[in-house]
Design an enzyme around this catalytic site. Structure first.
Site, PDB file in Angstrom:
ATOM      1  N   ALA A 137     -33.280  11.464 -81.261  1.00 47.95           N
ATOM      2  CA  ALA A 137     -33.603  10.764 -79.885  1.00 47.95           C
ATOM      3  C   ALA A 137     -32.352  10.708 -79.033  1.00 47.95           C
ATOM      4  CB  ALA A 137     -34.315   9.388 -80.016  1.00 47.95           C
ATOM      5  N   HIS A 138     -32.413  10.148 -77.816  1.00 43.45           N
ATOM      6  CA  HIS A 138     -31.182  10.273 -76.824  1.00 43.45           C
ATOM      7  C   HIS A 138     -29.938   9.768 -77.524  1.00 43.45           C
ATOM      8  CE1 HIS A 138     -31.309   5.813 -76.236  1.00 43.45           C
ATOM      9  NE2 HIS A 138     -32.406   6.173 -76.570  1.00 43.45           N
ATOM     10  N   ASP A 139     -28.899  10.408 -77.033  1.00 44.51           N
ATOM     11  CA  ASP A 139     -27.376   9.783 -77.236  1.00 44.51           C
ATOM     12  C   ASP A 139     -27.253   9.765 -79.015  1.00 44.51           C
ATOM     13  OD1 ASP A 139     -26.717   9.114 -74.464  1.00 44.51           O
ATOM     14  OD2 ASP A 139     -28.447   7.971 -74.696  1.00 44.51           O
TER      15      ASP A 139
END
Ligand SMILES: CC(C)(COP(=O)(O)OP(=O)(O)OC[C@H]1O[C@@H](n2cnc3c(N)ncnc32)[C@H](O)[C@@H]1OP(=O)(O)O)[C@@H](O)C(=O)NCCC(=O)NCCS
Length: 216
Positions: A137-139
């Protein structure tokens, strides 16, 4: 002229990767083979493909590329380095239904198996494996030669350092921009673990919540 595409590793994962490679690199003059140097390998064909040693692969004709489908991360690095030294291109394998979001960098030699997802604003190093139904997922920031087994849920703002192995179905709690959750270099997360805290380099953790695996 026929050009060779090699899947390094004819064991379970390599045989899972082969049809994805065939689909991705299908063209009339491609010949898909396995490369396996295991001297105990009793057969020279698997699923309709020849199994060649590295030497016979190099002799068999011009190589269009090799994907290293070996779960053992140090071996994976050694074999990718061997390809680079021989001037053999490393190919990426990405199943047709893999989703990748915005601002994602993925290093050479990644294998992204069916139904895996890399969302947005993610950095991933060389030789990454994302097995079926795993996501990042993000980042997240992921180092070199990291392996996600099937169904790994790597939530946002997690940093996974080089050579870490995340077992089937593990869940990694999300971190924050200020304090990402960190999986240290060479750490192993057991199948089914729920990781709520940082994991030290080289440690093996299991369970829910994940705890150090201490050998009796
Ligand atoms: C965590 C792991 C690396 C430990 O392997 P190991 O060092 O060989 O450990 P052992 O199998 O000797 O197990 C040691 C103990 O931990 C337990 N254990 C092992 N893995 C466990 C896990 N994931 N969750 C809970 N307990 C686990 C064993 O039952 C055993 O318990 P016991 O001492 O009470 O008998 C391994 O079991 C694992 O989870 N590997 C990931 C497998 C995977 O995802 N494969 C994907 C293939 S695509």
């Amino acid at each position: 002229m026929t050009r060779l595409i090699g899947i390094y590793g004819a064991s379970g994962f390599g045989r899972e990767v082969m049809p994805i490679a065939r689909d991705r690199y299908a063209h009339d003059d491609a010949r898909f083979v396995f490369i396996d140097d295991d001297p105990t390998q009793a057969v020279d064909r698997a699923n309709g493909h020849d199994i060649l040693t590295w030497e016979t692969f190099l002799e068999a004709g011009p190589a269009a590329g090799v994907a290293v489908a070996i779960a053992d991360a140090p071996v994976r690095r050694m074999l990718m380095d061997r390809c680079v030294a021989a001037g053999v291109p490393i190919c990426e394998i990405r199943a047709s239904n893999v989703t990748v979001g915005d601002d994602v960098q993925i290093g050479e030699g990644a294998i992204l198996q069916p139904f895996s997802s890399i969302t947005s604003n993610i950095r991933i190093g060389r030789g990454f494996h994302a097995n079926i139904y795993s996501y990042v997922a993000h980042d997240c920031v992921i180092g070199d030669f990291v392996t996600l087994a099937p169904g790994v849920k790597c939530n946002g703002n997690v940093n996974i350092h080089d050579f870490a192995y995340i077992g089937t179905g593990a869940i990694l709690r999300q971190g924050t921009g200020e304090k990402p959750l960190v999986i240290g270099a060479g750490a192993v997360v057991g199948m089914g673990a729920v990781v709520t805290k940082d994991v030290a380099p080289g440690a093996t953790v299991i369970g829910n919540p994940a705890r150090l695996l201490e050998k009796k």
